[in-house]
Design an enzyme around this catalytic site. Structure first.
Site, PDB file in Angstrom:
ATOM      1  N   ASP A  16       0.837  -1.197   0.000  1.00  0.00           N
ATOM      2  CA  ASP A  16       0.000   0.000   0.000  1.00  0.00           C
ATOM      3  C   ASP A  16       0.871   1.244   0.000  1.00  0.00           C
ATOM      4  OD1 ASP A  16      -3.274  -0.114   1.037  1.00  0.00           O
ATOM      5  OD2 ASP A  16      -2.257   1.805   0.730  1.00  0.00           O
ATOM      6  N   ALA A  70       8.607  -1.867   7.028  1.00  0.00           N
ATOM      7  CA  ALA A  70       7.623  -2.125   5.976  1.00  0.00           C
ATOM      8  C   ALA A  70       8.278  -2.870   4.814  1.00  0.00           C
ATOM      9  CB  ALA A  70       7.035  -0.812   5.475  1.00  0.00           C
ATOM     10  N   GLY A 103       7.657  -4.002   0.564  1.00  0.00           N
ATOM     11  CA  GLY A 103       6.904  -3.916  -0.685  1.00  0.00           C
ATOM     12  C   GLY A 103       7.830  -4.415  -1.771  1.00  0.00           C
ATOM     13  N   LEU A 117      12.687  -3.595   1.449  1.00  0.00           N
ATOM     14  CA  LEU A 117      12.234  -3.263   2.798  1.00  0.00           C
ATOM     15  C   LEU A 117      12.681  -1.875   3.235  1.00  0.00           C
ATOM     16  CD1 LEU A 117      14.781  -3.459   5.058  1.00  0.00           C
ATOM     17  CD2 LEU A 117      14.566  -5.870   4.545  1.00  0.00           C
ATOM     18  N   CYS A 136       0.394   1.992   4.894  1.00  0.00           N
ATOM     19  CA  CYS A 136       0.123   0.617   4.512  1.00  0.00           C
ATOM     20  C   CYS A 136      -1.377   0.304   4.570  1.00  0.00           C
ATOM     21  CB  CYS A 136       0.902  -0.374   5.380  1.00  0.00           C
ATOM     22  SG  CYS A 136       2.650   0.044   5.514  1.00  0.00           S
TER      23      CYS A 136
END
Lengths: 196, 231
Positions: free
Chosen positions: B82, B147, B149, B161, B178
Site C-alpha cells: 500500500d 515495511a 513492498g 524493505l 500501509c
C-alpha cells in the site's frame, strides 16, 4: 503405512474414484495432513506430490499436498495450459499459489491483446509482493476471468478450475509440445524444492 | 555440494527515488540474464511517498500539491503493498536477487525480509515480530517499525524493505500507512534505550542480517555514487 492411510484420505477428500492412482514421492516422515483442494469427481486423474511447509517461525511442519493435473501442460515458471480445440486456458499451478501465499489482487490484460511465449501478461499480489505471470504460449487473448477482480483468492482455492486467468487462441500450437507434461513438471517441482 | 554464494552490496548514501528505481530496473534485467550476481542496494531516500500497484491513493490524506510544500515527492510503482513514506534516517534495502536460484517463493522471501528486520531489532534489545494476522511487516507490539513492498519479475526481485531507524514520524500523519488506520508507526530510536550508532553502522548490520538469513557465504561491499553509474 502412514502414507497409505494418507493416500486414501486424500483420494476421499478430493472425491476421486478408487481406480484413480495418486503418484507421490516417498518420504521418510509424515506429520499431519495439510491443505487439500476439492476437485469434481469427473476431473482427470491427478498426480500430486508431498512437501513440508514450515508453520510460521516455529519448527512444526505440516504435510501439504501439491496437486499436478493430468491433461495439462506446464511451464517452468509454474503456469499451466489446457488446450481444448481452438482455445487454450492459462493459469498458475498449485505449486505457484502455495509459494505465493494469499492472493489479494490480480492484474489481467485486455481481451483482444496478444501474449508471447515466456513473456508477462499480468501479475498477482500476495504478502506485499507483486509477481509477474508469464504466458507459456503465444496467441490472442479471447477471454479473461473477471471473477478474479472480486475474488482473487480463487487462485489459491482453485488454481486449475475457478482460478483460471486468461483464454488464448494459440498462434503457434507447436509451442505446446515444448512444455512439460504432468510427470515432468512434478519432478521439476520436487527438484526445485528439494535442492535448497 | 552447495556452491558458495556471494552477495554484492552497493552502499549508495541518499538517492532520489526515481534514480534508484531506474537503477533497480537495469540491475534486474542484468540479473535475469546472469550478467551480474545477486546484488543488494543499501540506501536512504529524501522525503518520498510511494504507492503500490493497486494505486491506493485514497490512503493519501493530503492533496499532492501540499506534499510539494513539505518537500516530499510522490511516486506510483509496480511493487506490492500500500502507500508508505520513505525519508532520511530510514534504512532501505533493495535486494536484486534470483529467487529461483535459491528455490524461494514470494511468501518465504517476504518472511525472510521480515526476519532480517526482526533480527536487527533484537541487536538493540527490541522484541519485534512479523506477519500480524497476515499483515506483512515488522511490528513492536502494535507499532510498525518496518515495511515491505516487493516486485518479482521472472523470479528476480526488486524494491524491498524499509526499516525506521529514526525518521521524522510526523510525515506518516499525512497517509494511512500501509492502509492500516488504527495502528502507530514507530522507530528504533523510540523503542530502544540504547544509544544508537551512526545510520551507516546500523545499515551495515541490517545487510549482515540479510546475508546471514539468505545463506550468502560472502559479502562484497562497494561504495557507489549513483551519478557515476547513470549510463
Amino acid at each position: 503405512m502412514a502414507l497409505r492411510i494418507w493416500a486414501s484420505s486424500t483420494a476421499n477428500a478430493l472425491r476421486l474414484s478408487s481406480a484413480t492412482r495418486l503418484h507421490f514421492s516417498p518420504l521418510s516422515r509424515c506429520f499431519s495432513s495439510g491443505n487439500l483442494h476439492s476437485y469434481p469427481s469427473n476431473s482427470p486423474s491427478l498426480c500430486s506430490f508431498l512437501k513440508f511447509r514450515r508453520q510460521n517461525r516455529n519448527l512444526t511442519y505440516a504435510l501439504v499436498s501439491i496437486a499436478v493435473l493430468d491433461g495439462l501442460k506446464y511451464a517452468n515458471s509454474h503456469e499451466w495450459v489446457k488446450h481444448e480445440g481452438s482455445v487454450a486456458t492459462i493459469g498458475i499451478t498449485d505449486h505457484a499459489q502455495d509459494h505465493l501465499g494469499e492472493v489479494v489482487f490480480v492484474e489481467l490484460p485486455d481481451i483482444g491483446g496478444s501474449v508471447t511465449k515466456a513473456n508477462g501478461f499480468g501479475a498477482v499480489e500476495s504478502v506485499k509482493a507483486t509477481s509477474d505471470v508469464n504466458s507459456p504460449i503465444s496467441g490472442e487473448i479471447v477471454e479473461v476471468n473477471t471473477n478474479l477482480k472480486e475474488t482473487p483468492g480463487l487462485i489459491n482455492s482453485s488454481p486449475y478450475e475457478a482460478g483460471w486467468m486468461i483464454k488464448v487462441k494459440p498462434s503457434n500450437p507447436s509451442e505446446l509440445e515444448a512444455l512439460m507434461g504432468p510427470k515432468e513438471y512434478t519432478k521439476f517441482c520436487e527438484e526445485e524444492d528439494g535442492a535448497h | 555440494m552447495r556452491i558458495p554464494r556471494n552477495l554484492e552490496v552497493w552502499r549508495l548514501g541518499t538517492v532520489n527515488y526515481l534514480k534508484a528505481l531506474k537503477l533497480q530496473e537495469k540491475l534486474a534485467s542484468d540479473r535475469k540474464i546472469n550478467k551480474i550476481t545477486d546484488t543488494l542496494l543499501s540506501l536512504q531516500h529524501p522525503p518520498t511517498y510511494t504507492l503500490g500497484k493497486r494505486r491506493t491513493d485514497y490512503n493519501l490524506l493530503v492533496p499532492e500539491s501540499e506534499l510539494k510544500n513539505m518537500g516530499a515527492e510522490l511516486h506510483y510503482t509496480q511493487r506490492g503493498g500500500d502507500i508508505t513514506f520513505h525519508g532520511p534516517h530510514q534504512a532501505i534495502l533493495y535486494p536484486i536477487i534470483s529467487l529461483r536460484d535459491i528455490g524461494l517463493g514470494a511468501r518465504k522471501y517476504v518472511e525472510n525480509l521480515e526476519s532480517t528486520m526482526i533480527e536487527l531489532s533484537s541487536l538493540y534489545g527490541v522484541k519485534a515480530h512479523g506477519q500480524r494476522k497476515c499483515e506483512t511487516g515488522v511490528w513492536v507490539g502494535d507499532r510498525k517499525i518496518g515495511a515491505i513492498g516487493v516486485r518479482i519479475s521472472t523470479g528476480i526481485t526488486s524494491h524491498g524493505l524499509a526499516f525506521n531507524i529514526d525518521p521524522d514520524l510526523t510525515f506518516f500523519k499525512h497517509i494511512v500507512p500501509c492502509g492500516i488506520a488504527d495502528k502507530d508507526v514507530t522507530s528504533l530510536r523510540r523503542e530502544t534505550d540504547l544509544v544508537l550508532p551512526d545510520d551507516e553502522v546500523i545499515q551495515e548490520q541490517l545487510v549482515s542480517c540479510f546475508a546471514r538469513l539468505f545463506g550468502y557465504n560472502d559479502i562484497i561491499w562497494k561504495d557507489k555514487n549513483v551519478i557515476e553509474i547513470d549510463d
